[in-house]
Design a protein around this motif. Structure first.
Motif, PDB file in Angstrom:
ATOM      1  N   TRP A  80       2.227  18.098 -36.960  1.00 19.25           N
ATOM      2  CA  TRP A  80       1.623  19.003 -35.982  1.00 19.25           C
ATOM      3  C   TRP A  80       0.546  18.371 -35.107  1.00 19.25           C
ATOM      4  N   ILE A  81      -0.084  17.296 -35.558  1.00 20.42           N
ATOM      5  CA  ILE A  81      -1.130  16.672 -34.738  1.00 20.42           C
ATOM      6  C   ILE A  81      -1.019  15.158 -34.791  1.00 20.42           C
ATOM      7  N   LEU A 136      -6.607  22.556 -32.989  1.00 17.19           N
ATOM      8  CA  LEU A 136      -6.926  21.413 -32.133  1.00 17.19           C
ATOM      9  C   LEU A 136      -8.305  21.585 -31.502  1.00 17.19           C
ATOM     10  N   LEU A 186       2.085  28.945 -30.264  1.00 21.82           N
ATOM     11  CA  LEU A 186       1.227  27.777 -30.427  1.00 21.82           C
ATOM     12  C   LEU A 186      -0.211  28.117 -30.807  1.00 21.82           C
ATOM     13  N   LEU A 239       0.509  16.730 -29.639  1.00 19.79           N
ATOM     14  CA  LEU A 239       1.145  17.680 -30.554  1.00 19.79           C
ATOM     15  C   LEU A 239       2.589  17.221 -30.762  1.00 19.79           C
ATOM     16  N   SER A 245      -1.965  28.965 -33.520  1.00 22.88           N
ATOM     17  CA  SER A 245      -2.624  28.314 -34.651  1.00 22.88           C
ATOM     18  C   SER A 245      -2.856  26.830 -34.381  1.00 22.88           C
ATOM     19  N   ARG A 246      -1.877  26.179 -33.743  1.00 20.12           N
ATOM     20  CA  ARG A 246      -2.036  24.762 -33.422  1.00 20.12           C
ATOM     21  C   ARG A 246      -3.165  24.543 -32.419  1.00 20.12           C
ATOM     22  N   ASN A 281      -4.457  20.212 -43.199  1.00 22.24           N
ATOM     23  CA  ASN A 281      -5.021  21.342 -42.473  1.00 22.24           C
ATOM     24  C   ASN A 281      -6.118  20.891 -41.512  1.00 22.24           C
ATOM     25  N   LEU A 339       5.615  19.679 -30.797  1.00 23.82           N
ATOM     26  CA  LEU A 339       5.515  20.749 -29.809  1.00 23.82           C
ATOM     27  C   LEU A 339       6.875  21.185 -29.278  1.00 23.82           C
TER      28      LEU A 339
END
Length: 371
Positions: A265-266, A237, A230, A163, A232-233, A134, A166
């Motif tokens: 995700w990252i 970030l 996008l 990302l 939440s991402r 998280n 993505l």
């Protein structure tokens, strides 16, 4: 045949650079330990099939393989240590409360190297946080990486975020893409090939422009109409970047792909002033358990060779020549005060021959001119 030659991609590290590398590793590991990351030391060689399963993607092509004369099974020299950390966390430490924080350092060997990075043997070190990926976990991991590098004397640090999933997220949602075109689209976005992207999926063209200094790039990405897919991402970030604001330079390239094939995700790359190419990489991923289930994780790896070769300054030499007959108690006292003492082993020895900056003359320390 010259017996002193080494295979292509391998080299000796001599003084003082071997000392610099050792000091770098020690300080990085000390910083990690201070944040609760306990060190593990996996073996250099494993059974290939097990290692390949955890390496994922195409990284198995990097593994040097050979047949074990004892078991008659194929073994592999690790090309990366992250997969081994995952194995340990999922098996021998599966019972450990989550998240579990682990650190590591050791050599990795690759089957082949590129022209830009010709070394086949490298020293890898890093931290992995198993059980969470998280925003809070990501902030900790990136923060530990920066703190460890600063403790080791690395200057002008910058981080480039990406990302990794993505395109997959957008293709499964607001901007559908044929399954057989997704990998090609990712490749062309990574190459910033606007012409090819316009032909494949023109809706993705704004992603090429959403790269550069972090805040401006983040704003452009937020303006990209995705119906909230996008949100939440991007919020996560932003929170991660804010935790680093003023400490390091930050950039964003949302479609950067190389080296992030197994991240979720990252992802992020780490750079330093005066060093060509990246000095580290990290991001979120999953760890596979024996029953086939997957567990979230996030971590980073640093490449000691790139940092040392990039000009990390050696510690100032303070070598004290101790002549024959000098008081050993005094020499021990000098070592306790931080001096490196080099004892003469015969009357003909000299401070210059031993690369000493100072010499013990009775009870005094005198400066010595180099030869």
């Amino acid at each position: 045949m010259t017996l002193s030659l080494l295979p292509e991609g391998f080299h000796d590290r001599l003084p003082p650079f071997a000392d610099v590398a050792a000091r770098l590793e020690a300080r990085v590991m000390e910083a990690a330990f201070a944040h609760g990351y306990e060190r593990i030391d996996p073996p250099l060689v494993e059974f290939f099939e097990g290692l390949a399963q955890r390496l994922k993607a195409s990284r198995t092509i990097d593994a040097v393989r050979y047949v074990d004369p004892v078991s008659q099974r194929t073994l592999a020299i690790r090309p990366d240590m992250t997969a081994q950390v995952g194995r340990i966390a999922a098996t021998r430490m599966a019972h450990h409360p989550r998240p579990v924080r682990l650190s590591y350092a050791g050599p990795v060997v690759k089957l082949r190297a590129s022209e830009l990075a010709p070394e086949r043997e490298q020293r890898q070190m890093g931290c992995e946080l198993i059980g969470l990926d998280n925003v809070a976990a990501a902030k900790e991991i990136v923060g530990v990486a920066v703190e460890a590098l600063e403790a080791a004397g690395v200057a002008d640090i910058s981080i480039d975020f990406t990302l990794p999933d993505l395109v997959d997220v957008l293709a499964a949602g607001p901007f559908p893409v044929a399954a057989d075109q997704i990998e090609t689209l990712k490749d062309r976005l990574d190459a910033k090939d606007a012409g090819a992207v316009a032909t494949l999926a023109p809706a993705y063209l704004p992603l090429i422009e959403a790269a550069g200094p972090f805040e401006a790039a983040h704003d452009r990405l937020c303006a990209f109409a995705t119906g909230g897919t996008l949100t939440s991402r991007l919020d996560g970030l932003w929170a991660i970047a804010q935790s680093l604001k003023g400490k390091v330079a930050l950039t964003l390239d949302p479609t950067e792909r190389h080296g992030f094939e197994y991240q979720s995700w990252i992802g992020f790359s780490i750079f330093a002033g005066g060093v060509r190419g990246e000095i580290g990489r990290g991001g979120s991923y999953t760890v596979m358990h024996e029953d086939g289930s997957e567990e979230p994780a996030i971590g980073f790896s640093l490449y000691a060779d790139a940092i040392v070769d990039g000009g990390l300054a050696p510690t100032e030499r303070r070598r004290l020549f101790v002549p024959v007959g000098a008081d050993p108690t005094l020499a021990a006292q000098m070592r306790g005060e931080g001096w490196v003492t080099v004892a003469a082993l015969d009357d003909g020895d000299t401070p210059q021959a031993q690369l000493c900056t100072h010499a013990l003359a009775g009870n005094k320390i005198v400066s010595v001119r180099p030869a």
